[in-house]
Design a protein around this motif. Sequence first.
Motif, PDB file in Angstrom:
ATOM      1  N   UNK A  28       0.858  -1.181   0.000  1.00 28.93           N
ATOM      2  CA  UNK A  28       0.000   0.000   0.000  1.00 28.93           C
ATOM      3  C   UNK A  28       0.896   1.234   0.000  1.00 28.93           C
ATOM      4  N   UNK A  29       0.729   2.078  -1.022  1.00 24.84           N
ATOM      5  CA  UNK A  29       1.597   3.225  -1.231  1.00 24.84           C
ATOM      6  C   UNK A  29       0.863   4.525  -0.936  1.00 24.84           C
ATOM      7  N   UNK A  30       1.593   5.477  -0.367  1.00 27.59           N
ATOM      8  CA  UNK A  30       1.018   6.791  -0.096  1.00 27.59           C
ATOM      9  C   UNK A  30       0.546   7.460  -1.374  1.00 27.59           C
ATOM     10  N   UNK A  31       1.360   7.418  -2.437  1.00 26.27           N
ATOM     11  CA  UNK A  31       1.001   8.178  -3.634  1.00 26.27           C
ATOM     12  C   UNK A  31      -0.280   7.652  -4.272  1.00 26.27           C
ATOM     13  N   UNK A  32      -0.520   6.325  -4.218  1.00 23.56           N
ATOM     14  CA  UNK A  32      -1.773   5.790  -4.742  1.00 23.56           C
ATOM     15  C   UNK A  32      -2.964   6.308  -3.945  1.00 23.56           C
ATOM     16  N   UNK A  33      -2.874   6.191  -2.640  1.00 25.80           N
ATOM     17  CA  UNK A  33      -4.023   6.511  -1.797  1.00 25.80           C
ATOM     18  C   UNK A  33      -4.303   8.001  -1.728  1.00 25.80           C
ATOM     19  N   UNK A  34      -3.251   8.815  -1.756  1.00 27.72           N
ATOM     20  CA  UNK A  34      -3.462  10.265  -1.786  1.00 27.72           C
ATOM     21  C   UNK A  34      -4.260  10.656  -3.029  1.00 27.72           C
ATOM     22  N   UNK A  35      -3.861  10.132  -4.175  1.00 26.70           N
ATOM     23  CA  UNK A  35      -4.545  10.500  -5.419  1.00 26.70           C
ATOM     24  C   UNK A  35      -5.945   9.909  -5.507  1.00 26.70           C
ATOM     25  N   UNK A  36      -6.106   8.659  -5.062  1.00 26.22           N
ATOM     26  CA  UNK A  36      -7.422   8.039  -5.157  1.00 26.22           C
ATOM     27  C   UNK A  36      -8.435   8.736  -4.249  1.00 26.22           C
ATOM     28  N   UNK A  37      -8.011   9.115  -3.047  1.00 21.32           N
ATOM     29  CA  UNK A  37      -8.922   9.865  -2.175  1.00 21.32           C
ATOM     30  C   UNK A  37      -9.372  11.142  -2.874  1.00 21.32           C
ATOM     31  N   UNK A  38      -8.445  11.815  -3.536  1.00 21.74           N
ATOM     32  CA  UNK A  38      -8.789  13.051  -4.259  1.00 21.74           C
ATOM     33  C   UNK A  38      -9.811  12.776  -5.362  1.00 21.74           C
ATOM     34  N   UNK A  39      -9.593  11.722  -6.135  1.00 20.29           N
ATOM     35  CA  UNK A  39     -10.476  11.469  -7.273  1.00 20.29           C
ATOM     36  C   UNK A  39     -11.852  10.965  -6.836  1.00 20.29           C
ATOM     37  N   UNK A  40     -11.907  10.180  -5.778  1.00 18.85           N
ATOM     38  CA  UNK A  40     -13.219   9.776  -5.260  1.00 18.85           C
ATOM     39  C   UNK A  40     -13.987  11.001  -4.753  1.00 18.85           C
TER      40      UNK A  40
END
Length: 705
Positions: free
Chosen positions: A263-275
């Motif tokens: 689990x990577x920070x960069x994935x989750x930061x961006x996905x939270x933004x897009x959701x």
Amino acid sequence: MASLTGSSTNRLPISDNPVDWYPWGEEAFQKAKAEDKPVFLSVGYSTCRWCHVMERESFENEEVAKMMNDVCVNVKVDREVLPDVDRVYMNYVTAISGRGGWPMSVWITPDTKIPFFGGTYFPPQAMEQILTQVKDKWKNERDKLVPKGNSLSDILQEPASPTSPALSQLGLPLLRDRGLAMLGQMYDRTHGGFGGAPKFPTQSRFSFLHLVAYLAEDSNNLGRKMSAFTLKKMAMGGIHDQIGLGFHRYSVDAAWHIPHFEIMLYDNAQLAYHYLTYYVLTGDEYYRTVANGVLAYLDRVLLKKTDHGIAYMSAEDAESYEEEGDTIKKEGAFYVWTRAQITAALGEKDGDAFCDHFGVKEEGNVGLEHDPHKELQGKNVLMEQRSAEETATALGISTEEMEGIINRGREVLREERDKRPKPHLDDKIIASWNGLMLKTLAQAALRLPSGPEPEKFYNQGIEVARFVQNQMIKDGKLLRCYRTNVQGVCEDYASVINGLLALYQVKLEPWLLRIAVELQDKQDELFWDEKAWGYFASAEDSDASKIMRLKDDHDGPEPSANSLSLHNLVTLDSICHATDPFALGIPNMSESRAERYQMYAQKMVTFFTPRLLTQPASMPEMVSAAMIYLKEPMCVIISAPEQRQAEVFLAKIREVDEKKWRPDTIYVWERAQKEGVTGRVCAGKTCGLPSGDPQHVVTELGNVH
């Protein structure tokens, strides 16, 4: 894998395995030249699953390690610390093999640093065969192995200057239509996403799809449909940790079921933004709930409190021990379940309903084709099979009862799971990834203001920004990682600036804009390539250890430095041209800065036009930035004597604005010399009349849009 700074003056404790590893630096290359050996470069990162496998299988193998030490000088690089080194050789590996990934294994010359063979994961037998051939050819056929005259510039050919018509002449509709057409061809209509297995979130594509939906220029709503379906399928899938609510790196199958568990920070930061963005576009609470879960995961696991403030750590590992006392880690051990474990924790009735909803089987739900090391046999990766309402209908219970079973089940299983040995946590604090979090926290501050802590996300954003300002900027230059002397690369500057500008537009605190401007000055100084038509290079021109100055133009797991930079330049240009620069509260602000922003943005769009038109799916964030550039963003100038007054007026504008998300609109506070608060809307070089009525400002925005 240890974090390396690339120092050539001190040998670092890289690993306990028998390979004689060196960090990236002159010490290793001088040794290789002195001993007439090639250099073996291994690139990975601390939470990389197959890096661990290769280390155990090959690097801890005494015979393989002895061959590596005899044949090569071995260099290990952490791609998260030295991303520019990684990028150069990943381009090579991708060019010769058609795909890249980590671990990355490359053999290079010690003098010119030219690669002559490479790949990714090599098991012991393959490593021995390759090393035998490398030794023979290095000794007997070196001219064929590395032809004279080759250079990295020859191998990784930079594109020629642009020859196609200017994008401004072709227009925004063509750019939009080509992007939609290419993504439409790649779109998986069965499972969502783009392409087949392995399947990645490809976050920057959501930026493009959501911008198209916002502009209402997609008559068939294709962009919105692709985004909605993909985001829903991902959220229901095994790539989404259904208990902890963070997202894993990618799925090994096309249906988003079996993840690669890191689990990577960069994935989750961006996905939270897009959701959150999709929620505000549609008002669909489902997407807001998913974003809330991701943010809760980030705060619970990756948020780090230090003596100097808070920031976000990098990642959680894919592997962990199944039970205390084990000596071998297994991929996914922390995340997977047997049916018996679930029913024991939830009770038979609720457990059976929970298992039905998440596709849990007695024999496990992971096929051998997705479990090469047979670590997941008999285990289940939770994946929602249908909506709670559909499961309730199938089981003959109410939707409310089923939702209660799901929510209670998640809570109980999280408590049970927390008793297990936890995955390794990579606690590096990386500038660019925290920049992505700044943007997400700004979005969350606007979309999630309710609850017991209405200012929570904004306050966290401010604390992270202060941390970067005080701990990661030294002598005016940005560091790549906290507590290292590794200098930031272009993506660090672009991402942090982008996050600061987003956070600034929440409440218009001028110090955020000031730091963004200062960092943009430094980025321009260090990375703008004056010799080219117009782009930012990935590394500093003066840093010989970085080999060559690639241009970063591919929006992969993270948006490229050039894509974010174009966004930033367009924003800063609009702010400076719509306001009196001296009224922004930024020391030494002048019109020359505005002229530079405008010139650089224009040059970048011109330079990237050929690729924007022919390969939009590979650079969707750049396409989004170019679309806003062509449209010309709107700028809302709020004139007020004090920042707090401007903040209150901006909040009132947002209260009455039906379009809660305006990606083409920039808000800025201009210090007024007289009492009273007004807002005016500027587009291009034209500004409307100031008004003290927030509704009038919103009406003007609608007229311009």
